[in-house]
Write a protein that holds these residues in place. Structure first.
Motif, short mmCIF file in Angstrom:
data_model
loop_
_atom_site.label_atom_id
_atom_site.label_comp_id
_atom_site.label_asym_id
_atom_site.label_seq_id
_atom_site.Cartn_x
_atom_site.Cartn_y
_atom_site.Cartn_z
N ALA A 282 63.93 93.55 -26.20
CA ALA A 282 65.01 92.65 -26.57
C ALA A 282 66.27 92.90 -25.75
N MET A 283 66.51 94.15 -25.38
CA MET A 283 67.68 94.51 -24.59
C MET A 283 67.47 94.21 -23.10
N GLY A 284 66.28 93.78 -22.74
CA GLY A 284 66.00 93.47 -21.35
C GLY A 284 65.76 94.70 -20.50
N LEU A 285 65.36 95.80 -21.13
CA LEU A 285 65.18 97.06 -20.41
C LEU A 285 63.73 97.35 -20.04
N LEU A 286 62.83 96.46 -20.45
CA LEU A 286 61.42 96.65 -20.11
C LEU A 286 60.94 95.49 -19.25
N ASP A 287 60.09 95.80 -18.31
CA ASP A 287 59.44 94.79 -17.51
C ASP A 287 58.39 94.12 -18.39
N LEU A 288 58.47 92.79 -18.51
CA LEU A 288 57.57 92.07 -19.40
C LEU A 288 56.10 92.22 -19.03
N SER A 289 55.81 92.20 -17.74
CA SER A 289 54.41 92.32 -17.34
C SER A 289 53.86 93.71 -17.64
N LEU A 290 54.67 94.74 -17.45
CA LEU A 290 54.23 96.10 -17.78
C LEU A 290 54.04 96.25 -19.28
N TYR A 291 54.96 95.71 -20.05
CA TYR A 291 54.85 95.73 -21.51
C TYR A 291 53.55 95.08 -21.95
N SER A 292 53.28 93.89 -21.41
CA SER A 292 52.08 93.14 -21.78
C SER A 292 50.81 93.90 -21.40
N ALA A 293 50.80 94.47 -20.20
CA ALA A 293 49.62 95.20 -19.73
C ALA A 293 49.39 96.45 -20.57
N ALA A 294 50.45 97.15 -20.93
CA ALA A 294 50.33 98.39 -21.69
C ALA A 294 49.84 98.13 -23.11
N LEU A 295 50.32 97.05 -23.71
CA LEU A 295 49.94 96.74 -25.09
C LEU A 295 48.74 95.80 -25.18
N GLY A 296 48.34 95.24 -24.05
CA GLY A 296 47.20 94.34 -24.06
C GLY A 296 47.47 93.04 -24.77
N GLN A 297 48.73 92.62 -24.75
CA GLN A 297 49.11 91.38 -25.43
C GLN A 297 50.37 90.83 -24.81
N PRO A 298 50.62 89.54 -25.01
CA PRO A 298 51.87 88.98 -24.49
C PRO A 298 53.05 89.52 -25.30
N PRO A 299 54.23 89.59 -24.69
CA PRO A 299 55.39 90.08 -25.44
C PRO A 299 55.74 89.12 -26.56
N PRO A 300 56.28 89.65 -27.67
CA PRO A 300 56.65 88.78 -28.79
C PRO A 300 57.83 87.90 -28.43
N LEU A 301 57.84 86.70 -28.98
CA LEU A 301 58.98 85.80 -28.81
C LEU A 301 60.01 86.12 -29.88
N PRO A 302 61.29 85.95 -29.55
CA PRO A 302 62.30 86.14 -30.60
C PRO A 302 62.03 85.18 -31.74
N GLU A 303 62.29 85.62 -32.96
CA GLU A 303 61.97 84.82 -34.15
C GLU A 303 62.66 83.47 -34.18
N ASP A 304 63.87 83.38 -33.66
CA ASP A 304 64.62 82.14 -33.73
C ASP A 304 64.39 81.23 -32.53
N GLU A 305 63.48 81.60 -31.64
CA GLU A 305 63.24 80.81 -30.45
C GLU A 305 61.97 79.99 -30.61
N GLU A 306 62.12 78.69 -30.40
CA GLU A 306 60.97 77.81 -30.49
C GLU A 306 60.47 77.53 -29.09
N VAL A 307 59.17 77.38 -28.97
CA VAL A 307 58.57 77.10 -27.68
C VAL A 307 57.88 75.75 -27.76
#
Length: 148
Positions: free
Chosen positions: A114-139
Motif C-alpha cells: 500500500a505504501m508503494g514500497l514493494l515491486d508488484l511483480s515480485l510480490y505476486s511471484a512470491a505469493l503466487g497470486q495477484p496483489p490485492p486491490l484497495p477495498e475502495d477501488e473499483e475495477v
C-alpha cells in the motif's frame, strides 16, 4: 535486534519524515496507544528519537536515528531477499517452503504494498497470486461487444 513486522512498518512510516504518534497510528491503522507503545519500544532500541516540530503549536514528532536508518536498510534487504527466494521456490513447485520463508514478514507485506514500497511483480511471484486491490477501488473491465 529481531525483525518484527510492526517495527519494520513503523520505521517505513518514519522514513518519510517525522510523524506524531497520532500520524503513525493513522498510517499503520492502529490505535494511538498502540503506536505510542511501538514508538517507545523503538526508542528503547535506539532506532527512533523525538524532536519538537512547529513554532507556535509545538508537537513532538518521532524520527529515525542513524541506527534506525541502518536497521531499516537491513530489513528492506531482508524483505526483498525473502520475496525473491519465495518466488524462486514457488516457481519450482516448493510452495510450502515459499510460505515458510514469508511467514516472518507476511504481516508487513500488505502495508508495504500500500505504501508503494514493494515491486508488484515480485510480490505476486512470491505469493503466487495477484496483489490485492484497495477495498475502495473499483475495477471496470471492458469486454467489448460481440458481433451477431
Amino acid at each position: 535486534m529481531e525483525f518484527k513486522p510492526e517495527y519494520y512498518a513503523a520505521l517505513e512510516v518514519l522514513a518519510r519524515g517525522g510523524r506524531t504518534a497520532e500520524e503513525v497510528a493513522r498510517e499503520l491503522e492502529i490505535e494511538v496507544h498502540e503506536a505510542e507503545s511501538l514508538l517507545n519500544t523503538l526508542m528503547a532500541y535506539g532506532l527512533v528519537e523525538t524532536r519538537e516540530r512547529g513554532l507556535i503549536l509545538r508537537k513532538t514528532v518521532y524520527v529515525l536515528t542513524e541506527r534506525g536508518w541502518e536497521a531499516l536498510h537491513k530489513w528492506r534487504e531482508e524483505v526483498k531477499s525473502r520475496l525473491e527466494k519465495a518466488a524462486e521456490l514457488r516457481q519450482s513447485g516448493r510452495v510450502e517452503e515459499a510460505d515458510a520463508i514469508l511467514t516472518p514478514i507476511g504481516p508487513a507485506l500488505p502495508l508495504l504494498l500500500a505504501m508503494g514500497l514493494l515491486d508488484l511483480s515480485l510480490y505476486s511471484a512470491a505469493l503466487g497470486q495477484p496483489p490485492p486491490l484497495p477495498e475502495d477501488e473499483e475495477v471496470e473491465i471492458d469486454v467489448g461487444e460481440e458481433e451477431l
